[in-house]
Design an enzyme around this catalytic site. Sequence first.
Site, short mmCIF file in Angstrom:
data_model
loop_
_atom_site.label_atom_id
_atom_site.label_comp_id
_atom_site.label_asym_id
_atom_site.label_seq_id
_atom_site.Cartn_x
_atom_site.Cartn_y
_atom_site.Cartn_z
CG ASP A 80 10.84 -4.39 -0.53
OD1 ASP A 80 11.65 -3.52 -0.90
OD2 ASP A 80 11.15 -5.33 0.21
CE1 TYR A 81 3.88 -3.93 -0.79
CE2 TYR A 81 2.30 -2.43 -1.75
CZ TYR A 81 2.75 -3.15 -0.67
OH TYR A 81 2.06 -3.10 0.50
#
Length: 129
Positions: A80-81
Amino acid sequence: KGRREETMLSRSSKVAARSLSKRALYFSTEQVGGWRKTLASGYEMPVFALGTWKAKAGLTGAAVETAIKAGYRNIDTANDYNNEAEIGETLKKVFEEKIVSRDELFVQSKLWNSNHRPEHVEADLDQTL
C-alpha cells in the site's frame, strides 16, 4: 574521503541523503548495521530499518540506496505504500553493483489491514512479490 563519496552520488541521491539525514536519528554505521535481534529461525535481523512509508516517488530508490551505503541492512515497505517497484529496481541495482548481497539484507513488507480477507491475501502478496 567525504568529497570523493559525495561526487559519486547522483543528484537524486544527494537530495535523498539530505532528506534522510534531516529526518533520521543519528546513529553510527556500526549501530545501524550492527544491532541485531536473533529470530526463532536463527537469523539475526537488524534492529534498525529504513521505513519507506510516504517516501516520495522518484526519491525513494535514492533514499534506499543511500541507506544501504550507510549501513542499513533492513528495509521496511508495504504494497500500500505504492513504492515497492521503485525499491525493487534499486535493490536489483545494488545487488548487481555488489554494494550488498541479497543474503545480507532483510526486506520486510506487510499485508495491509484492509486486505486480510481470504480473497484479498493472495492477490496482495502476489503484488508484493
